[in-house]
Design a protein around this motif. Structure first.
Motif, PDB file in Angstrom:
ATOM      1  N   PRO A 197       0.816  -1.219   0.000  1.00  0.00           N
ATOM      2  CA  PRO A 197       0.000   0.000   0.000  1.00  0.00           C
ATOM      3  C   PRO A 197       0.847   1.266   0.000  1.00  0.00           C
ATOM      4  CG  PRO A 197      -0.056  -1.060   2.157  1.00  0.00           C
ATOM      5  CD  PRO A 197       0.619  -2.005   1.222  1.00  0.00           C
ATOM      6  N   ALA A 198       2.152   1.133   0.246  1.00  0.00           N
ATOM      7  CA  ALA A 198       3.040   2.296   0.236  1.00  0.00           C
ATOM      8  C   ALA A 198       3.435   2.722  -1.175  1.00  0.00           C
ATOM      9  CB  ALA A 198       4.299   2.001   1.054  1.00  0.00           C
ATOM     10  N   LEU A 199       3.162   1.886  -2.176  1.00  0.00           N
ATOM     11  CA  LEU A 199       3.518   2.243  -3.543  1.00  0.00           C
ATOM     12  C   LEU A 199       2.647   3.385  -4.045  1.00  0.00           C
ATOM     13  CD1 LEU A 199       3.946  -1.294  -5.186  1.00  0.00           C
ATOM     14  CD2 LEU A 199       5.738   0.231  -4.343  1.00  0.00           C
ATOM     15  N   ASP A 200       3.253   4.271  -4.846  1.00  0.00           N
ATOM     16  CA  ASP A 200       2.480   5.383  -5.391  1.00  0.00           C
ATOM     17  C   ASP A 200       1.758   4.954  -6.663  1.00  0.00           C
ATOM     18  OD1 ASP A 200       4.342   5.513  -7.550  1.00  0.00           O
ATOM     19  OD2 ASP A 200       5.607   6.886  -6.426  1.00  0.00           O
ATOM     20  N   ALA A 201       0.863   5.814  -7.137  1.00  0.00           N
ATOM     21  CA  ALA A 201       0.012   5.481  -8.280  1.00  0.00           C
ATOM     22  C   ALA A 201       0.830   5.211  -9.537  1.00  0.00           C
ATOM     23  CB  ALA A 201      -0.994   6.605  -8.518  1.00  0.00           C
ATOM     24  N   ARG A 202       1.880   6.003  -9.756  1.00  0.00           N
ATOM     25  CA  ARG A 202       2.692   5.802 -10.958  1.00  0.00           C
ATOM     26  C   ARG A 202       3.323   4.413 -10.961  1.00  0.00           C
ATOM     27  NH1 ARG A 202       8.063   6.093 -11.326  1.00  0.00           N
ATOM     28  NH2 ARG A 202       8.992   6.189 -13.423  1.00  0.00           N
ATOM     29  N   THR A 203       3.885   4.025  -9.831  1.00  0.00           N
ATOM     30  CA  THR A 203       4.526   2.709  -9.745  1.00  0.00           C
ATOM     31  C   THR A 203       3.505   1.596  -9.931  1.00  0.00           C
ATOM     32  OG1 THR A 203       6.219   3.579  -8.242  1.00  0.00           O
ATOM     33  CG2 THR A 203       5.895   1.196  -8.264  1.00  0.00           C
ATOM     34  N   VAL A 204       2.336   1.731  -9.307  1.00  0.00           N
ATOM     35  CA  VAL A 204       1.291   0.720  -9.471  1.00  0.00           C
ATOM     36  C   VAL A 204       0.883   0.608 -10.934  1.00  0.00           C
ATOM     37  CG1 VAL A 204      -1.086   0.111  -8.878  1.00  0.00           C
ATOM     38  CG2 VAL A 204       0.452   0.975  -7.111  1.00  0.00           C
ATOM     39  N   GLY A 205       0.777   1.740 -11.618  1.00  0.00           N
ATOM     40  CA  GLY A 205       0.417   1.711 -13.033  1.00  0.00           C
ATOM     41  C   GLY A 205       1.425   0.945 -13.864  1.00  0.00           C
ATOM     42  N   VAL A 206       2.711   1.162 -13.602  1.00  0.00           N
ATOM     43  CA  VAL A 206       3.763   0.447 -14.335  1.00  0.00           C
ATOM     44  C   VAL A 206       3.659  -1.053 -14.080  1.00  0.00           C
ATOM     45  CG1 VAL A 206       6.258   0.100 -14.527  1.00  0.00           C
ATOM     46  CG2 VAL A 206       5.334   2.423 -14.362  1.00  0.00           C
ATOM     47  N   LEU A 207       3.428  -1.442 -12.827  1.00  0.00           N
ATOM     48  CA  LEU A 207       3.370  -2.866 -12.489  1.00  0.00           C
ATOM     49  C   LEU A 207       2.108  -3.522 -13.059  1.00  0.00           C
ATOM     50  CD1 LEU A 207       4.717  -2.785  -8.814  1.00  0.00           C
ATOM     51  CD2 LEU A 207       5.956  -3.302 -10.928  1.00  0.00           C
ATOM     52  N   LEU A 208       0.990  -2.807 -13.057  1.00  0.00           N
ATOM     53  CA  LEU A 208      -0.227  -3.353 -13.667  1.00  0.00           C
ATOM     54  C   LEU A 208      -0.018  -3.608 -15.154  1.00  0.00           C
ATOM     55  CD1 LEU A 208      -3.038  -1.193 -11.997  1.00  0.00           C
ATOM     56  CD2 LEU A 208      -2.559  -3.605 -11.581  1.00  0.00           C
ATOM     57  N   GLN A 209       0.662  -2.680 -15.806  1.00  0.00           N
ATOM     58  CA  GLN A 209       0.937  -2.857 -17.231  1.00  0.00           C
ATOM     59  C   GLN A 209       1.841  -4.067 -17.457  1.00  0.00           C
ATOM     60  OE1 GLN A 209       2.920   0.478 -19.146  1.00  0.00           O
ATOM     61  NE2 GLN A 209       1.780   0.097 -21.028  1.00  0.00           N
ATOM     62  N   ARG A 210       2.841  -4.223 -16.587  1.00  0.00           N
ATOM     63  CA  ARG A 210       3.759  -5.353 -16.722  1.00  0.00           C
ATOM     64  C   ARG A 210       3.031  -6.681 -16.525  1.00  0.00           C
ATOM     65  NH1 ARG A 210       8.675  -4.822 -12.798  1.00  0.00           N
ATOM     66  NH2 ARG A 210       8.908  -2.915 -14.018  1.00  0.00           N
ATOM     67  N   LEU A 211       1.988  -6.683 -15.711  1.00  0.00           N
ATOM     68  CA  LEU A 211       1.260  -7.909 -15.386  1.00  0.00           C
ATOM     69  C   LEU A 211       0.203  -8.282 -16.429  1.00  0.00           C
ATOM     70  CD1 LEU A 211       0.953  -7.174 -11.588  1.00  0.00           C
ATOM     71  CD2 LEU A 211       1.985  -9.240 -12.549  1.00  0.00           C
ATOM     72  N   GLU A 212       0.084  -7.471 -17.471  1.00  0.00           N
ATOM     73  CA  GLU A 212      -0.759  -7.804 -18.622  1.00  0.00           C
ATOM     74  C   GLU A 212      -2.226  -8.005 -18.255  1.00  0.00           C
ATOM     75  OE1 GLU A 212       1.228 -11.239 -20.063  1.00  0.00           O
ATOM     76  OE2 GLU A 212       2.948 -10.121 -20.868  1.00  0.00           O
ATOM     77  N   ARG A 213      -2.817  -6.923 -17.800  1.00  0.00           N
ATOM     78  CA  ARG A 213      -4.244  -6.840 -17.485  1.00  0.00           C
ATOM     79  C   ARG A 213      -4.690  -7.892 -16.445  1.00  0.00           C
ATOM     80  NH1 ARG A 213      -8.479  -6.970 -20.941  1.00  0.00           N
ATOM     81  NH2 ARG A 213      -9.434  -5.232 -19.817  1.00  0.00           N
ATOM     82  N   PRO A 214      -4.184  -7.788 -15.245  1.00  0.00           N
ATOM     83  CA  PRO A 214      -4.654  -8.674 -14.173  1.00  0.00           C
ATOM     84  C   PRO A 214      -5.985  -8.175 -13.629  1.00  0.00           C
ATOM     85  CG  PRO A 214      -3.149  -7.068 -13.283  1.00  0.00           C
ATOM     86  CD  PRO A 214      -3.201  -6.803 -14.766  1.00  0.00           C
ATOM     87  N   ALA A 215      -6.593  -8.946 -12.752  1.00  0.00           N
ATOM     88  CA  ALA A 215      -7.699  -8.430 -11.936  1.00  0.00           C
ATOM     89  C   ALA A 215      -7.079  -7.596 -10.818  1.00  0.00           C
ATOM     90  CB  ALA A 215      -8.515  -9.576 -11.364  1.00  0.00           C
ATOM     91  N   LEU A 216      -7.786  -6.555 -10.395  1.00  0.00           N
ATOM     92  CA  LEU A 216      -7.307  -5.698  -9.311  1.00  0.00           C
ATOM     93  C   LEU A 216      -8.274  -5.779  -8.146  1.00  0.00           C
ATOM     94  CD1 LEU A 216      -5.488  -3.478  -8.080  1.00  0.00           C
ATOM     95  CD2 LEU A 216      -6.910  -1.784  -9.281  1.00  0.00           C
ATOM     96  N   LEU A 217      -7.768  -6.186  -6.989  1.00  0.00           N
ATOM     97  CA  LEU A 217      -8.557  -6.262  -5.759  1.00  0.00           C
ATOM     98  C   LEU A 217      -8.090  -5.124  -4.862  1.00  0.00           C
ATOM     99  CD1 LEU A 217     -10.544  -7.676  -3.883  1.00  0.00           C
ATOM    100  CD2 LEU A 217      -8.791  -9.378  -3.374  1.00  0.00           C
ATOM    101  N   THR A 218      -8.974  -4.153  -4.604  1.00  0.00           N
ATOM    102  CA  THR A 218      -8.550  -2.933  -3.944  1.00  0.00           C
ATOM    103  C   THR A 218      -9.662  -2.407  -3.050  1.00  0.00           C
ATOM    104  OG1 THR A 218      -7.575  -0.752  -4.368  1.00  0.00           O
ATOM    105  CG2 THR A 218      -9.276  -1.503  -5.910  1.00  0.00           C
ATOM    106  N   ASP A 219      -9.541  -1.153  -2.612  1.00  0.00           N
ATOM    107  CA  ASP A 219     -10.588  -0.538  -1.797  1.00  0.00           C
ATOM    108  C   ASP A 219     -10.764   0.921  -2.208  1.00  0.00           C
ATOM    109  OD1 ASP A 219      -8.418   0.807  -0.663  1.00  0.00           O
ATOM    110  OD2 ASP A 219      -8.403  -0.394   1.155  1.00  0.00           O
ATOM    111  N   GLY A 220     -11.718   1.602  -1.570  1.00  0.00           N
ATOM    112  CA  GLY A 220     -12.044   2.962  -1.957  1.00  0.00           C
ATOM    113  C   GLY A 220     -10.887   3.926  -1.835  1.00  0.00           C
ATOM    114  N   ALA A 221     -10.123   3.813  -0.756  1.00  0.00           N
ATOM    115  CA  ALA A 221      -9.005   4.737  -0.547  1.00  0.00           C
ATOM    116  C   ALA A 221      -7.967   4.611  -1.656  1.00  0.00           C
ATOM    117  CB  ALA A 221      -8.360   4.470   0.811  1.00  0.00           C
ATOM    118  N   LYS A 222      -7.673   3.393  -2.054  1.00  0.00           N
ATOM    119  CA  LYS A 222      -6.680   3.200  -3.108  1.00  0.00           C
ATOM    120  C   LYS A 222      -7.252   3.542  -4.485  1.00  0.00           C
ATOM    121  CE  LYS A 222      -3.328   2.135  -0.471  1.00  0.00           C
ATOM    122  NZ  LYS A 222      -2.287   3.169  -0.262  1.00  0.00           N
TER     123      LYS A 222
END
Length: 528
Positions: free
Chosen positions: A105-130
């Protein structure tokens, strides 16, 4: 089921996170799990569970995830507010045969975006704050679906709305296929995604199982480790399969921590080195919150001898020890060493330990320049065993640059003594010309100046070693005391005093040394 039977099964068939709660419940369904916070997914659960109830929640969540459309072999990124339910959700994802991807949860939005792209469209399990944090990302393009673990948002599937979904049979992933993906600390940039298999996760329990075997009574094990870290898998697995009551902690505040330790009287504490440093002051607490502790354990980073000595001195248990394991996400536990009350203060903090007993990792130090590795000519530290991570997801070439046959190059430099002890001196990328070991300087000076709460030696703009210091309440350090404490290291520049909150840190609270050095260089450029 006996705990030894469960352990034998894991050694043969690998560690399957989705089956673990059920296995632990078969060992002892009444093993207590106590939290220091409420679960986001099950706020009505309270803070005192049993392992049987825990397993029931995991089975329930697995059914809801299946109803949400998650299937075996899917990659499911869990990126949510820090909470113990993260581990429950990870087990639930694993239970239906999907691949868990734990993001801090300490990762910033930019880093999460890069990792999501690397993971080739995974499902995302998250919450309202994130989701609020990720608002600027094109999640519909980066993910296959978005599932909320608590609450509801337009365009997402809410787990809360799927309560009562039909239960599904567990799916066991192949022993050598990806099962859990965690990430590196990101001290040098975008984190790498480390792929763990059931086999590699199971093997990593072997050396640590022996450590827990030293504890004859079923006393409480306190765990204060990031819920997303690969270490959490091992810590929870070992404690639950051994049927030890677990105190699972999120909050680092020393006053709150002391209250929990006084109430539950843990026999073992597993925590980050920086958390243990923050709790040092509790050693002076007349209530003796550490009195019950037989074993202090830390695996993330080398810890300063002074911290170990203070903690051990605060234990009232005969034979109390501090067990330090040197390793990393890619290799698991590589070497280990026990420190004892009478000698911890004299320990060489760079001696991180010896190879552990049979079935654990092997170690070697390889020359960097053709000459044999030694104290004056440290070499590359390499590790080999079947517990090595399988790959970096989406970065096979990057993984291959560090893998040499069966050997993994850790990125650390050091040497071995004639008695076989591994001395880790520095990360290769953090080495400074004219400095044998930045970490050694930090160990020595911290032991001489009690007013320091942190000391980090980084490379300055002209390659000079710059000591960055922090103190309690940001009080200045007396220049004379500093000169006396640092007298053995004349190459050091004048210290730079900053508030501890300004230190750039990773999710496991490691200081990002390269980022810290970059900030100094940037400040100089701005002044020019």
């Amino acid at each position: 089921m006996k705990s030894s039977t469960a352990y034998t099964s894991i050694r043969k068939r690998g560690l399957h996170l989705g089956l673990l709660p059920e296995m632990a419940a078969a060992v002892n369904p009444s093993t207590p799990i106590t939290l220091d916070h409420d679960l986001d997914t099950f706020p009505e659960a309270g803070r005192r569970l049993t392992v049987a109830r825990y397993a029931e929640y995991v089975d329930d969540l697995a059914a809801r995830l299946w109803a949400a459309g998650v299937r075996s072999d899917d990659r499911v990124v869990i990126y949510k507010t820090a909470n113990a339910d993260h581990w429950m959700l990870a087990a639930a994802v694993s239970r239906i045969g999907a691949v868990v991807v734990n993001l801090s949860p300490a990762l910033d939005a930019r880093t999460v975006g890069v990792l999501l792209q690397r993971l080739e469209r995974p499902a995302l399990l998250t919450d309202g704050a994130k989701l609020d944090l990720l608002d600027g990302l094109p999640l519909q393009d980066l993910t296959r679906r978005v599932i909320t673990s608590a609450g509801d948002r337009p365009g997402t599937v809410s787990l809360a709305g799927l309560a009562g979904a039909p239960r599904v049979r567990p799916v066991v992933r192949p022993i050598d296929e990806a099962a859990v993906i965690t990430h590196t600390s990101g001290t040098t940039g975008i984190p790498k995604l480390v792929v763990h298999t059931p086999r590699t996760q199971g093997l990593r329990l072997v050396p640590q199982w022996r450590l827990l075997s030293l504890l004859r009574k079923k006393e409480t094990v306190a765990i204060h480790v990031p819920f997303v870290h690969s270490r959490m898998v091992a810590a929870m697995s070992l404690a639950l399969l051994k049927a030890h009551p677990v105190l699972l902690m999120r909050e680092p505040d020393p006053a709150e921590v002391a209250g929990h330790f006084l109430e539950h009287r843990p026999v073992l504490i597993e925590a980050l080195p920086n958390s243990l440093m923050e709790w040092e002051g509790l050693a002076e607490d007349p209530r003796m919150p550490f009195a019950s502790v037989k074993v202090f354990s830390s695996t993330f980073d080398a810890i300063h001898p002074g911290t170990m000595s203070k903690l051990l001195g605060a234990s009232a248990r005969p034979g109390a020890l501090f067990f330090q394991i040197y390793g990393q996400s890619e290799v698991g536990p590589a070497v280990g060493r026990a420190y004892f009350r009478r000698s911890a203060h004299k320990a060489n903090g760079r001696c991180v330990g010896w190879a552990m007993p049979m079935g654990a990792a092997r170690l070697r130090v390889v020359s960097r320049n053709g000459s044999p590795p030694s104290e004056k000519n440290p070499g590359f530290i390499e590790v080999a065993w079947d517990g090595l991570a399988k790959t970096y997801f989406g970065e096979q070439e990057r993984y291959d640059t560090q893998r040499r046959g069966e050997w993994w190059r850790t990125g650390d430099v050091g040497y071995r003594t004639r008695f076989g002890c591994l001395h880790m001196l520095d990360r290769e990328v953090d080495m400074i010309p004219g400095v044998r070991s930045s970490l050694e300087i930090e160990d020595v000076v911290l032991s001489r100046l009690d007013e320091l709460t942190e000391l980090v030696v980084v490379r300055g703009p002209d390659a000079e070693p710059v000591p960055v210091i922090c103190t309690a309440d940001d009080k200045p350090v007396d220049p004379g005391r500093w000169r006396a404490a640092a007298a053995d290291f004349p190459q050091l520049a004048d210290p730079v005093h900053i508030p501890q909150a300004e230190l750039p840190r990773t999710a496991t609270l490691k200081v990002q040394r390269l980022e810290l050095a970059r900030r100094f260089e940037q400040r100089l450029e701005e002044r020019a």
